[in-house]
Design a protein around this motif. Structure first.
Motif, PDB file in Angstrom:
ATOM      1  N   PRO A  25      19.608  63.629   9.999  1.00 16.29           N
ATOM      2  CA  PRO A  25      18.796  64.842   9.852  1.00 16.29           C
ATOM      3  C   PRO A  25      18.083  65.221  11.145  1.00 16.29           C
ATOM      4  O   PRO A  25      17.787  64.359  11.987  1.00 16.29           O
ATOM      5  N   GLU A  26      17.812  66.520  11.273  1.00 15.61           N
ATOM      6  CA  GLU A  26      17.006  66.987  12.396  1.00 15.61           C
ATOM      7  C   GLU A  26      15.655  66.304  12.294  1.00 15.61           C
ATOM      8  O   GLU A  26      15.114  66.124  11.208  1.00 15.61           O
ATOM      9  N   GLY A  27      15.124  65.891  13.416  1.00 10.27           N
ATOM     10  CA  GLY A  27      13.855  65.182  13.407  1.00 10.27           C
ATOM     11  C   GLY A  27      14.019  63.672  13.373  1.00 10.27           C
ATOM     12  O   GLY A  27      13.028  62.949  13.263  1.00 10.27           O
TER      13      GLY A  27
ATOM     14  N   ILE B  24      23.434  55.537   5.953  1.00 15.77           N
ATOM     15  CA  ILE B  24      22.262  54.771   6.345  1.00 15.77           C
ATOM     16  C   ILE B  24      20.995  55.291   5.679  1.00 15.77           C
ATOM     17  O   ILE B  24      20.812  56.501   5.521  1.00 15.77           O
ATOM     18  N   LEU B  25      20.123  54.374   5.290  1.00 15.80           N
ATOM     19  CA  LEU B  25      18.848  54.704   4.666  1.00 15.80           C
ATOM     20  C   LEU B  25      17.827  55.078   5.744  1.00 15.80           C
ATOM     21  O   LEU B  25      17.595  54.311   6.671  1.00 15.80           O
ATOM     22  N   LEU B  26      17.260  56.274   5.610  1.00 12.96           N
ATOM     23  CA  LEU B  26      16.193  56.719   6.507  1.00 12.96           C
ATOM     24  C   LEU B  26      14.983  57.141   5.700  1.00 12.96           C
ATOM     25  O   LEU B  26      15.101  57.514   4.533  1.00 12.96           O
ATOM     26  N   GLN B  27      13.839  57.091   6.333  1.00 12.33           N
ATOM     27  CA  GLN B  27      12.606  57.547   5.720  1.00 12.33           C
ATOM     28  C   GLN B  27      11.963  58.595   6.626  1.00 12.33           C
ATOM     29  O   GLN B  27      12.003  58.486   7.843  1.00 12.33           O
TER      30      GLN B  27
ATOM     31  N   PHE C 183      22.085  58.887   4.743  1.00  5.64           N
ATOM     32  CA  PHE C 183      22.771  59.899   5.544  1.00  5.64           C
ATOM     33  C   PHE C 183      23.993  59.304   6.224  1.00  5.64           C
ATOM     34  O   PHE C 183      23.952  58.156   6.686  1.00  5.64           O
ATOM     35  N   PRO C 184      25.083  60.104   6.353  1.00  3.81           N
ATOM     36  CA  PRO C 184      26.203  59.660   7.184  1.00  3.81           C
ATOM     37  C   PRO C 184      25.719  59.509   8.631  1.00  3.81           C
ATOM     38  O   PRO C 184      24.882  60.287   9.090  1.00  3.81           O
TER      39      PRO C 184
ATOM     40  N   GLY D  34      13.001  57.967  10.431  1.00  2.52           N
ATOM     41  CA  GLY D  34      13.215  56.680  11.071  1.00  2.52           C
ATOM     42  C   GLY D  34      13.710  55.659  10.071  1.00  2.52           C
ATOM     43  O   GLY D  34      14.039  55.975   8.922  1.00  2.52           O
ATOM     44  N   LEU D  35      13.752  54.431  10.528  1.00  2.00           N
ATOM     45  CA  LEU D  35      14.196  53.319   9.693  1.00  2.00           C
ATOM     46  C   LEU D  35      13.020  52.736   8.930  1.00  2.00           C
ATOM     47  O   LEU D  35      11.903  52.687   9.456  1.00  2.00           O
TER      48      LEU D  35
END
Length: 156
Positions: free
Chosen positions: A130-132, A32-35, A124-125, A43-44
């Motif tokens: 990720p933390e945060g 998944i794509l996160l920022q 990310f899987p 977040g997304l």
């Protein structure tokens, strides 16, 4: 002056309904794509729609602006709204978010954080976020796990 700034100039800090989008974008590996925003929260990608803009166009624009990724076909996951989505900003502005959440695996391009709304971006899987990562995003992903699995099967 943008749409939201124009409204705020007229109504001040009073509560309003604001429509936005969030995108659950997955690459070919199922990540998944996160920022990561300047407040160090993952977040997304997404944001508020502009006056006259469709939610689909807003989703594509926001993802491109924030992450450098272009997205194509979108599928509606859910619409989030109500008292649980009341926001009061540090400047005193209040709003009730109405968030249209989309899913896509139709992603192309190179990751590039815009340096303004996004300071880092990556895929990310789902089991290794990720933390945060925003607790609200974690809950949305848990609550949508079955539906996301169905989307993945339809797009393969």
């Amino acid at each position: 002056m943008g749409y939201i700034e124009n409204i705020r100039a007229k109504i001040g800090h009073d509560p309003v309904n604001l429509v936005g989008v969030a995108v659950l974008a997955f690459n070919e590996s199922g990540n998944i794509l996160l920022q990561k925003r300047p407040d160090d929260v993952w977040g997304l990608p997404g944001g508020l729609i502009e006056l006259g803009e469709s939610t689909e166009d807003a989703a594509r624009r926001e993802v491109k602006e924030e992450t450098g990724i272009e997205i194509g076909r979108l599928e509606l996951v859910t619409v989030l709204s109500g008292e649980d989505y009341h926001v009061k900003l540090p400047n005193g502005d209040e709003f009730f978010a109405v968030t249209v959440v989309y899913y896509t695996k139709d992603v192309t391009g190179e990751l590039k954080a815009d340096g303004i709304e996004t300071i880092e971006t990556d895929f990310f899987p789902l089991n290794e976020l990720p933390e945060g990562t925003s607790p609200r995003i974690r809950k949305m992903l848990r609550d949508s796990a079955d539906q996301l699995s169905d989307f993945g099967e339809k797009q393969n």
